[in-house]
Scaffold this motif. Structure first.
Motif, PDB file in Angstrom:
ATOM      1  N   LEU A   9       0.835  -1.203   0.000  1.00 47.78           N
ATOM      2  CA  LEU A   9       0.000   0.000   0.000  1.00 47.78           C
ATOM      3  C   LEU A   9       0.870   1.254   0.000  1.00 47.78           C
ATOM      4  O   LEU A   9       0.626   2.220  -0.728  1.00 47.78           O
ATOM      5  CB  LEU A   9      -0.922   0.007   1.224  1.00 47.78           C
ATOM      6  CG  LEU A   9      -2.015  -1.068   1.241  1.00 47.78           C
ATOM      7  CD1 LEU A   9      -2.731  -1.075   2.577  1.00 47.78           C
ATOM      8  CD2 LEU A   9      -3.003  -0.852   0.106  1.00 47.78           C
ATOM      9  N   TYR A  10       1.909   1.212   0.811  1.00 42.94           N
ATOM     10  CA  TYR A  10       2.839   2.336   0.930  1.00 42.94           C
ATOM     11  C   TYR A  10       3.491   2.634  -0.417  1.00 42.94           C
ATOM     12  O   TYR A  10       3.521   3.777  -0.880  1.00 42.94           O
ATOM     13  CB  TYR A  10       3.863   1.961   2.001  1.00 42.94           C
ATOM     14  CG  TYR A  10       5.022   2.899   2.218  1.00 42.94           C
ATOM     15  CD1 TYR A  10       4.849   4.095   2.892  1.00 42.94           C
ATOM     16  CD2 TYR A  10       6.300   2.552   1.793  1.00 42.94           C
ATOM     17  CE1 TYR A  10       5.924   4.942   3.128  1.00 42.94           C
ATOM     18  CE2 TYR A  10       7.387   3.389   2.024  1.00 42.94           C
ATOM     19  CZ  TYR A  10       7.199   4.583   2.698  1.00 42.94           C
ATOM     20  OH  TYR A  10       8.258   5.414   2.925  1.00 42.94           O
ATOM     21  N   TRP A  11       3.963   1.592  -1.078  1.00 39.21           N
ATOM     22  CA  TRP A  11       4.656   1.815  -2.354  1.00 39.21           C
ATOM     23  C   TRP A  11       3.710   2.136  -3.490  1.00 39.21           C
ATOM     24  O   TRP A  11       4.036   2.898  -4.393  1.00 39.21           O
ATOM     25  CB  TRP A  11       5.542   0.610  -2.701  1.00 39.21           C
ATOM     26  CG  TRP A  11       6.880   0.737  -2.044  1.00 39.21           C
ATOM     27  CD1 TRP A  11       7.361  -0.024  -1.023  1.00 39.21           C
ATOM     28  CD2 TRP A  11       7.892   1.713  -2.338  1.00 39.21           C
ATOM     29  NE1 TRP A  11       8.611   0.415  -0.664  1.00 39.21           N
ATOM     30  CE2 TRP A  11       8.963   1.479  -1.456  1.00 39.21           C
ATOM     31  CE3 TRP A  11       7.995   2.759  -3.247  1.00 39.21           C
ATOM     32  CZ2 TRP A  11      10.128   2.243  -1.457  1.00 39.21           C
ATOM     33  CZ3 TRP A  11       9.158   3.530  -3.253  1.00 39.21           C
ATOM     34  CH2 TRP A  11      10.204   3.266  -2.366  1.00 39.21           C
ATOM     35  N   MET A  12       2.512   1.561  -3.454  1.00 41.98           N
ATOM     36  CA  MET A  12       1.511   1.911  -4.463  1.00 41.98           C
ATOM     37  C   MET A  12       1.342   3.421  -4.479  1.00 41.98           C
ATOM     38  O   MET A  12       1.364   4.078  -5.527  1.00 41.98           O
ATOM     39  CB  MET A  12       0.186   1.233  -4.111  1.00 41.98           C
ATOM     40  CG  MET A  12      -1.000   1.707  -4.925  1.00 41.98           C
ATOM     41  SD  MET A  12      -2.541   1.035  -4.285  1.00 41.98           S
ATOM     42  CE  MET A  12      -2.840   2.157  -2.913  1.00 41.98           C
ATOM     43  N   SER A  13       1.196   3.974  -3.275  1.00 41.34           N
ATOM     44  CA  SER A  13       0.935   5.379  -3.128  1.00 41.34           C
ATOM     45  C   SER A  13       2.166   6.220  -3.494  1.00 41.34           C
ATOM     46  O   SER A  13       2.063   7.250  -4.167  1.00 41.34           O
ATOM     47  CB  SER A  13       0.526   5.569  -1.670  1.00 41.34           C
ATOM     48  OG  SER A  13       0.392   6.871  -1.331  1.00 41.34           O
ATOM     49  N   ARG A  14       3.340   5.782  -3.093  1.00 45.45           N
ATOM     50  CA  ARG A  14       4.562   6.513  -3.433  1.00 45.45           C
ATOM     51  C   ARG A  14       4.759   6.589  -4.934  1.00 45.45           C
ATOM     52  O   ARG A  14       5.080   7.642  -5.489  1.00 45.45           O
ATOM     53  CB  ARG A  14       5.791   5.823  -2.813  1.00 45.45           C
ATOM     54  CG  ARG A  14       6.003   6.165  -1.358  1.00 45.45           C
ATOM     55  CD  ARG A  14       7.404   5.778  -0.904  1.00 45.45           C
ATOM     56  NE  ARG A  14       8.371   6.769  -1.375  1.00 45.45           N
ATOM     57  CZ  ARG A  14       9.488   7.077  -0.748  1.00 45.45           C
ATOM     58  NH1 ARG A  14       9.802   6.474   0.379  1.00 45.45           N
ATOM     59  NH2 ARG A  14      10.321   7.972  -1.231  1.00 45.45           N
ATOM     60  N   PHE A 156       2.707  11.332   1.180  1.00 42.24           N
ATOM     61  CA  PHE A 156       3.293  12.578   1.656  1.00 42.24           C
ATOM     62  C   PHE A 156       4.809  12.509   1.792  1.00 42.24           C
ATOM     63  O   PHE A 156       5.492  13.503   1.578  1.00 42.24           O
ATOM     64  CB  PHE A 156       2.613  13.028   2.956  1.00 42.24           C
ATOM     65  CG  PHE A 156       1.253  13.615   2.683  1.00 42.24           C
ATOM     66  CD1 PHE A 156       1.137  14.850   2.046  1.00 42.24           C
ATOM     67  CD2 PHE A 156       0.089  12.927   3.001  1.00 42.24           C
ATOM     68  CE1 PHE A 156      -0.110  15.391   1.755  1.00 42.24           C
ATOM     69  CE2 PHE A 156      -1.162  13.458   2.709  1.00 42.24           C
ATOM     70  CZ  PHE A 156      -1.266  14.689   2.089  1.00 42.24           C
ATOM     71  N   ILE A 157       5.340  11.351   2.117  1.00 37.73           N
ATOM     72  CA  ILE A 157       6.808  11.291   2.209  1.00 37.73           C
ATOM     73  C   ILE A 157       7.411  11.493   0.820  1.00 37.73           C
ATOM     74  O   ILE A 157       8.428  12.178   0.645  1.00 37.73           O
ATOM     75  CB  ILE A 157       7.277   9.963   2.859  1.00 37.73           C
ATOM     76  CG1 ILE A 157       8.696  10.123   3.396  1.00 37.73           C
ATOM     77  CG2 ILE A 157       7.232   8.805   1.905  1.00 37.73           C
ATOM     78  CD1 ILE A 157       9.144   8.954   4.273  1.00 37.73           C
ATOM     79  N   GLU A 158       6.745  10.935  -0.179  1.00 37.17           N
ATOM     80  CA  GLU A 158       7.210  11.113  -1.555  1.00 37.17           C
ATOM     81  C   GLU A 158       7.090  12.586  -1.973  1.00 37.17           C
ATOM     82  O   GLU A 158       8.011  13.171  -2.547  1.00 37.17           O
ATOM     83  CB  GLU A 158       6.374  10.217  -2.472  1.00 37.17           C
ATOM     84  CG  GLU A 158       6.812  10.212  -3.927  1.00 37.17           C
ATOM     85  CD  GLU A 158       8.036   9.348  -4.187  1.00 37.17           C
ATOM     86  OE1 GLU A 158       8.362   8.499  -3.338  1.00 37.17           O
ATOM     87  OE2 GLU A 158       8.672   9.534  -5.239  1.00 37.17           O
ATOM     88  N   ARG A 159       5.986  13.191  -1.633  1.00 31.54           N
ATOM     89  CA  ARG A 159       5.736  14.579  -2.041  1.00 31.54           C
ATOM     90  C   ARG A 159       6.726  15.540  -1.373  1.00 31.54           C
ATOM     91  O   ARG A 159       7.284  16.425  -2.029  1.00 31.54           O
ATOM     92  CB  ARG A 159       4.302  14.976  -1.681  1.00 31.54           C
ATOM     93  CG  ARG A 159       3.967  16.384  -2.117  1.00 31.54           C
ATOM     94  CD  ARG A 159       2.532  16.740  -1.803  1.00 31.54           C
ATOM     95  NE  ARG A 159       1.591  15.978  -2.617  1.00 31.54           N
ATOM     96  CZ  ARG A 159       0.260  16.075  -2.499  1.00 31.54           C
ATOM     97  NH1 ARG A 159      -0.260  16.870  -1.577  1.00 31.54           N
ATOM     98  NH2 ARG A 159      -0.526  15.375  -3.276  1.00 31.54           N
ATOM     99  N   VAL A 160       6.971  15.353  -0.090  1.00 28.92           N
ATOM    100  CA  VAL A 160       7.881  16.233   0.645  1.00 28.92           C
ATOM    101  C   VAL A 160       9.271  16.169   0.032  1.00 28.92           C
ATOM    102  O   VAL A 160       9.911  17.197  -0.205  1.00 28.92           O
ATOM    103  CB  VAL A 160       7.928  15.819   2.141  1.00 28.92           C
ATOM    104  CG1 VAL A 160       9.130  16.431   2.824  1.00 28.92           C
ATOM    105  CG2 VAL A 160       6.636  16.225   2.824  1.00 28.92           C
ATOM    106  N   GLN A 161       9.725  14.975  -0.281  1.00 29.10           N
ATOM    107  CA  GLN A 161      11.066  14.846  -0.855  1.00 29.10           C
ATOM    108  C   GLN A 161      11.169  15.532  -2.212  1.00 29.10           C
ATOM    109  O   GLN A 161      12.130  16.228  -2.497  1.00 29.10           O
ATOM    110  CB  GLN A 161      11.442  13.367  -0.979  1.00 29.10           C
ATOM    111  CG  GLN A 161      11.775  12.758   0.373  1.00 29.10           C
ATOM    112  CD  GLN A 161      12.117  11.289   0.253  1.00 29.10           C
ATOM    113  OE1 GLN A 161      11.380  10.521  -0.336  1.00 29.10           O
ATOM    114  NE2 GLN A 161      13.226  10.891   0.826  1.00 29.10           N
TER     115      GLN A 161
END
Lengths: 311, 486
Positions: A9-14, A156-161
């Protein structure tokens, strides 16, 4: 929840966020390129590529390379997002699956090098719209439990980076302390930066269309209400990690501390200090994000069995 | 006003013919059997357009539920919708009573047989089954010798293939004692049919099968290791690329248990855990849909990435239950099949309720000679294969194929058996506007925990190609809903 499911789920979203970001940045620069004097174009594509995280060293005519790189990143990220969704198809709603599957097939159709060269904006708008739709569907059809929180954390972790890196590379190129954009072309580049974060309209509401680099930095880094700002993303990331922590009763203060430290640096660092070394500030954000990512894996996903038994 | 459709257009029966095979619906030309009368009358009355509409509605419903299977050997991960025929296959309560009694008897005996060959081996010593048949079977697991399994139950979930001979008797074609599949098609097809033909259900009086998942869960719970009053039960799947993944996910959801892959599990100190975001959680019962060979790379195939390292030791220590047990494949070996009537007699002292199909073992010289001389009349099967792979259907084969099988049989006689070409019974199917007969078999599902449970129904597989006798889904077969009446 099974660790494998959380991971997917985490990676799907990233990956979906990565596809969306790449598509939007590409769209903005393809647009800017149209009305630019060709002599100044040489520096654009290396910068864009660097801001997308590529380590490629460009030589010769960079535009085709950059285009191919971005296309590849968009299409392969969508493929990876869909593959992760497929692994946990039973855990997400069928509406979510249908949307991501539809995007996958559409990106196969309009994401060929020929059609991307001829009509790049078709793919750009298909991807950004579908990503928005997917998150809307997710919010309204999925249980807002642990799985949903992992989806938010990934997004959000992907977006922030990405946002931090984008700001960094733009300021390195265009920012001179105290000076305002000197030419119309430069002015357009600042608008481009805001557009890359869907932030132009929101910025105008807060500061009017009077573009000043310090304000742009303040808005994209520190605004607490704008969904693409770094601070907003960091806060949402922290909330999701806290919710997961509660749901799993792991009582891991490691992740809480990292997220808190990240949030504090955005809440309490004065803008002047940030501007005095923006590059270091941005690198610090990305470093902490990397540690949080590793922490998520250590606490929830690939923890050693012995450690878990001892607890 | 013109009607929405032409009511003079009815479902056609003029392509329906009767021949030597048993017809499930008709006793004689245009004379339906009593239990098919309600269906027959409905087909007489219903306009063709309405039937077509219902067929389409059923198909859409299967598509949307994603009821698919994967065909191997073609493009990677080719998912297909499972073909479904609209007309139910109907079984009377008297017929079902025999089937139920026969299956319970057969499974009880086969379970005792498994226990025996993995412990004392009495039936081998007494010469009921030749040792070489057991020990040369590739599904025999020497590692299982001397292990006690919970409640002595080896075969928890069974799907036995029955066919109906021209005289109307049901006989057993094959026992599936390893990881039988197809039960999700039985359950989903019933849900769809109830929506498509509600009036027919009311008229006919159909027994419910909806309690299957609950019964399966209760069966698995009954087999939990001792001292685990609230067992954690999981379903172990090989993953999304497996042909039956849809079924694994479906059953896990129906039972409300976790669907796990090998990489989700870990073994420590002979205890099995699953890796969750909240830490490790002990696992007590595994309904495994992974073959023996792949279940533990330390004990069996070392190149398996689908299994769990150390699982077999945890199993041997009695800390986890596997359902079905390992090594059950020896009892559904096609060569052992010939001995099942003797096994029933030996362990239960009863005559079999359901007969076997006449079977020739190519390992026996006289029988092999007979088979090789009459290859064009027999169906030859490789003993370890399933799913309709590795088969020769004599009457429909080419000389080249027969030569190929002759060579294979002589090279490895133990690996082949032959059976007469059987006339499977036929049932009506709704095919493109008319009703035509097609050959069918029947796979009821048996659950064996602290008691035997057989839900009244099963998977009726149908050979949709005209004249074909092969019902396997991988070979162009489809399915029908199976109705057992009160």
């Amino acid at each position: 929840m099974l660790s494998r499911v959380a991971d997917s789920l985490y990676w799907m979203s990233r990956y979906l966020e990565r596809a969306e970001h790449t598509a939007r940045v590409m769209g903005v620069h393809l647009n800017l390129m149209l009305e630019h004097d060709l002599g100044s174009e040489g520096r654009r594509w290396p910068r864009v590529l660097a801001s997308l995280g590529s380590r490629e060293k460009l030589q010769g005519d960079e535009f085709p390379t950059a285009q191919a790189y971005a296309l590849d990143q968009i299409v392969s990220s969508i493929g990876a997002a869909r593959e992760n969704a497929r692994q946990v198809r039973e855990q997400i709603s069928s509406e979510m699956w249908e949307e991501i599957n539809r995007l996958f097939h559409e990106s196969k159709r309009i994401g060929t090098p020929q059609s991307f060269r001829a009509q790049p904006f078709d793919l750009v708008s298909a991807v950004t719209q579908s990503s928005h739709l997917f998150h809307g569907i997710t919010d309204s059809t999925m249980l807002h439990g642990e799985g949903w929180q992992f989806i938010q954390a990934g997004r959000f972790i992907e977006r922030v980076q990405h946002t931090a890196r984008l700001i960094d590379s733009h300021f390195q190129e265009f920012y001179r302390a105290g000076a305002e954009p000197s030419s119309a072309a430069e002015h357009m580049e600042w608008i481009g930066l805001l557009r890359s974060c869907t932030a132009f309209e929101a910025y105008c509401k807060v500061y009017t269309a009077d573009l000043r680099p310090e304000r742009v930095a303040e808005f994209l880094l520190l605004n607490a209400e704008f969904p693409h700002s770094v601070r907003f993303g960091v806060e949402r990331l922290g909330q999701s990690l806290e919710a997961v922590n509660q749901a799993t009763t792991r009582k891991s203060d490691r992740l809480g501390k990292l997220a808190g430290r990240l949030a504090a640096s955005l809440s309490y660092t004065p803008l002047e200090e940030i501007m005095s070394n923006l590059h270091e500030f941005s690198a610090g954000i990305r470093r902490l994000c990397g540690q949080i990512h590793a922490g998520i894996y250590q606490v929830y996903i690939s923890y050693p069995i012995e450690a878990a038994l001892g607890a | 006003m013109t009607p929405a459709f032409d009511t003079s257009q009815q479902v056609r029966f003029h392509d329906y013919w009767l021949d030597g095979a048993f017809d499930e619906m008709f006793e004689a030309e245009s004379v339906p059997r009593p239990h098919y009368r309600a269906l027959y009358e409905m087909l007489q009355e219903m306009p063709l357009a309405e039937m077509r509409r219902r067929k389409q509605s059923a198909d859409v419903s299967f598509l949307h539920q994603g009821i698919t299977f994967t065909v191997y050997g073609r493009e990677e991960g080719t998912e297909r919708i499972f073909p479904h025929d609209l007309l139910p296959r109907i079984i009377t309560s008297a017929e079902w009573e025999t089937i139920e009694r026969g299956l319970a008897q057969r499974i009880t005996a086969l379970n005792l047989f498994l226990r025996d060959i993995y412990s004392d081996g009495r039936c081998l010593a007494d010469g009921v089954v030749p040792r070489e048949i057991v020990y040369s079977c590739k599904h025999f697991r020497r590692e299982m010798r001397g292990i006690t399994v919970p409640k002595n139950i080896y075969v928890t979930v069974v799907g036995t293939d029955l066919i109906r001979l021209p005289d109307g008797r049901f006989v057993v074609l094959e026992d599936n004692l390893r990881v039988p599949s197809g039960v999700s098609y039985m359950l989903t097809s019933r849900q769809v049919m109830k929506r498509i033909f509600p009036e027919l259900f009311r008229k006919a009086g159909v027994r419910s099968i909806d309690h299957y998942s609950e019964a399966l869960l209760a069966t698995l719970r009954a087999l939990a290791p001792e001292g685990r009053p609230d067992p954690n039960i999981v379903l172990l799947t090989p993953g999304v690329y497996n042909s039956a993944y849809f079924e694994h996910a479906f059953l896990a959801r129906q039972m409300g248990i976790e669907l796990v892959e090998g990489r989700d599990l870990a073994v420590h100190d002979n205890l099995v855990y699953m890796r969750t975001t909240a830490g490790l959680r002990r696992v007590d019962v595994i309904y495994r849909r992974v073959d023996d060979d792949y279940i533990d790379p330390l004990a069996f195939r070392a190149d398996s990435t689908l299994g769990v390292a150390g699982l077999f030791n945890a199993y041997r220590a009695g800390n986890v239950t596997l359902a079905n047990a390992l090594g059950t494949g020896v009892a559904d070996d096609k060569a052992l099949y010939a001995y099942v009537p003797k096994i029933i007699k030996y362990f239960l002292g009863e005559d079999p309720v359901l007969d076997n199909v006449e079977t020739f073992l190519c390992s026996q010289p006289a029988e092999r000679q007979h088979v090789l001389e009459h290859l064009d009349q027999y169906v030859v099967k490789a003993v370890g294969e399933s799913g309709g792979y590795g088969m020769l259907i004599g009457p429909y084969s080419t000389a080249g194929e027969r030569e190929e099988f002759r060579r294979r049989i002589q090279a490895d006689p133990r690996n082949y058996i032959a059976q007469p070409t059987l006339q499977l019974s036929r049932a009506p199917c709704f095919l493109d506007g008319s009703v035509e007969p097609r050959h069918v078999d029947l796979r009821p599902y048996v659950l064996y925990g602290d008691k035997i449970t057989i839900v009244p129904g099963g998977l009726t597989r149908v050979a949709l190609r005209k004249g074909s006798l092969v019902v396997n889904s991988s070979q162009g077969g489809g399915s029908k809903d199976t109705w057992v009446l009160y």
